[in-house]
Design an enzyme around this catalytic site. Structure first.
Site, PDB file in Angstrom:
ATOM      1  N   GLY A  51       0.847  -1.251   0.117  1.00  0.00           N
ATOM      2  CA  GLY A  51       0.014   0.195  -0.051  1.00  0.00           C
ATOM      3  C   GLY A  51       0.874   1.322   0.061  1.00  0.00           C
ATOM      4  O   GLY A  51       0.372   2.239   0.324  1.00  0.00           O
ATOM      5  N   CYS A  73     -20.958   1.551 -23.099  1.00  0.00           N
ATOM      6  CA  CYS A  73     -22.071   2.263 -22.859  1.00  0.00           C
ATOM      7  C   CYS A  73     -22.592   2.409 -21.298  1.00  0.00           C
ATOM      8  O   CYS A  73     -23.623   1.481 -20.810  1.00  0.00           O
ATOM      9  CB  CYS A  73     -23.285   1.169 -23.589  1.00  0.00           C
ATOM     10  SG  CYS A  73     -24.754   2.139 -24.110  1.00  0.00           S
ATOM     11  N   GLU A  86       4.992  -6.306   0.920  1.00  0.00           N
ATOM     12  CA  GLU A  86       4.060  -6.920  -0.202  1.00  0.00           C
ATOM     13  C   GLU A  86       3.811  -5.617  -0.981  1.00  0.00           C
ATOM     14  O   GLU A  86       2.579  -5.495  -1.387  1.00  0.00           O
ATOM     15  CB  GLU A  86       2.883  -7.339   0.334  1.00  0.00           C
ATOM     16  CG  GLU A  86       2.937  -8.658   1.459  1.00  0.00           C
ATOM     17  CD  GLU A  86       1.717  -9.140   1.851  1.00  0.00           C
ATOM     18  OE1 GLU A  86       0.793  -8.572   1.704  1.00  0.00           O
ATOM     19  OE2 GLU A  86       1.676 -10.079   2.603  1.00  0.00           O
TER      20      GLU A  86
END
Length: 461
Positions: free
Chosen positions: A285, A389, A319
């Site tokens: 993170g 769309c 990590e």
């Protein structure tokens, strides 16, 4: 900005002669060769980012050849069910107190995984499919940690059979299931408990994972009870403690608060249960610069973490996902139309939420720039939108951009993480190609999907 920011010193996609490049290769030429939409990854940048982390955490202590991150090759971590990896990393060797376990979910392309495997990285996985990819890419099982709140029995079995480094368990029921399965297989499963430290990281609500209302991990008190159960179970072996608090965090303070919580969990397990845990996993993170805000100063974080772990006999696992691959990737897209609607200007491109869903799903910010500069174009505030769309189909909103013409190429930056891996076939759109540039070499890391790929599995053909 902190010392961990590399953008000024070595931009991953420099502009030469007015055209963006990846290494020696023009993004314009790559787009012509491989068509658009197209993901391009800078392999040199990925390895540079890994080196940055290793340098930032160089102050960690090494306890010697018995470190938790350097398993004894003569001893099976998972008992009889363990099968050692048959491919060793090129950089394996001297014991290290740090393991960079790449977060595979950020970008699981085999070419990216193989690049990191050759450089000695481990892997943080969250599924059996990611385990398969990591092993296929040559990441040794002994460097793989398995996270996630919902591991199935089959996935637990696959991890035991592979002989992974550790299961990061996230509930008492998961611990029970793992223990029962390991006993049935005649194995001993290595475990670490993921602790929820109740630390707010103040990122998007979907990517903040360390607070008490998140689905991830368990409280410190429950973690202690799980370590007690693991200590009493003959088929379980407690080897570490895990925490992960979110994504795109730019302040070291939340990481340090979380680390203090899990270090105390490890100390309590030692004092009260006699369990000597081998490592702390601080998760990932680590925030990167995205054109709107700066990056986490990983050197400051590394020094503070080293100070807190000094003398505790605990190795460290990180990590990183986005930190390694985020700004090492771009999405190249071609302008189809430029449309005025009232006071709004829309730049309609051939890439949209099916190729890069982060802006729509997370409010993710990605800088956008022309692949080839056009100094005569006036700068306007535009919405860069895709062909899907859906009103939520956009890559950037209200963004100043030199107004392009149809046929011009745009580069969407910081797209190496959570880009292709979250791409979809919505609207029956084939997914784009991926290219890895490493040194002088260009590798087609994934070919562009064709229409027949869309119906594979739906017909007998």
């Amino acid at each position: 900005m902190g010392a961990g920011v590399l953008t000024a010193a070595s931009p991953p996609f420099p502009r030469r002669g007015g055209v963006l490049h990846c290494g020696a290769h023009s993004l314009e030429r790559l787009a012509i060769q491989y068509q658009t939409p197209l993901y391009v990854y800078n392999g040199d940048r990925i390895l540079e980012r890994k080196r940055t982390l290793e340098e930032a955490f160089a102050g960690l202590e090494t306890d010697g050849p018995g470190t938790a991150l350097t398993p004894d090759p003569t001893t099976s971590r998972a008992g009889p069910g363990h099968r050692p990896s048959n491919r060793a990393s090129a950089r394996q060797g001297a014991p290290s107190p740090l393991l960079v376990a790449y977060s595979v979910k950020a970008n699981p392309n085999l070419a990216v995984l193989e690049l990191l495997a050759r450089d000695g990285a481990g892997a943080d996985i969250v599924s059996g499919g990611e385990l398969y990819r990591a092993l296929r890419a040559g990441i040794p099982a002994e460097r793989i940690v398995f996270a996630g709140v919902g591991k199935s029995a089959d996935e637990l079995r696959q991890g035991i059979e592979a002989g992974i480094m550790s299961f990061h368990v996230e509930s008492a029921q998961e611990l029970d299931a793992l223990g029962a399965l390991a006993a049935e297989m005649g194995a001993v499963a290595p475990v670490a408990v993921r602790v929820n430290p109740d630390v707010q990281s103040f990122t998007h609500e979907f990517t903040s994972t360390g607070h008490a209302a998140a689905k991830f991990g368990v409280s410190p008190g429950e973690a202690h009870g799980m370590y007690r159960c693991a200590a009493a179970h003959p088929a379980l072996r407690a080897v570490g403690v895990d925490v992960h608090i979110g994504s795109q965090i730019r302040d070291p303070a939340p990481f340090l608060r979380a680390l203090d919580v899990v270090v105390e969990v490890a100390e309590r397990a030692r004092r009260e249960l006699g369990i000597e845990l081998g490592y702390v996993d601080l998760g990932g993170g680590f925030g990167i610069s995205d054109g709107e805000a700066g990056a986490l100063d990983v050197h400051t974080l590394g020094r503070e973490v080293a100070d807190r772990l000094r003398g505790r006999g605990l190795d460290l696992i990180l990590e990183p996902g986005r930190f390694l691959v985020g700004d090492a990737g771009v999405l190249i897209t071609c302008v189809l139309y430029v449309k005025q609607s009232g006071k709004k200007t829309f730049v309609v491109t051939d890439a949209g939420m099916t190729e890069l869903i982060r802006p729509s799903h997370y409010g993710g910010v990605h800088s956008v720039s022309p692949v080839r500069e056009n100094g005569r174009a006036r700068v306007e505030r535009v919405d860069v939108v895709g062909p899907v769309c859906e009103q939520g189909d956009f890559l950037a909103r209200d963004r100043p951009l030199p107004l392009p013409r149809p046929g011009a190429l745009l580069s969407v930056h910081q797209a190496g993480a959570y880009g292709f891996t979250m791409a979809s076939n919505y609207n029956s759109r084939p997914r784009p190609a991926e290219v890895l540039v490493h040194g002088e070499h260009v590798t087609l890391a994934r070919r562009r999907e064709r229409y027949d790929d869309l119906i594979r599995g739906e017909t007998d053909d």
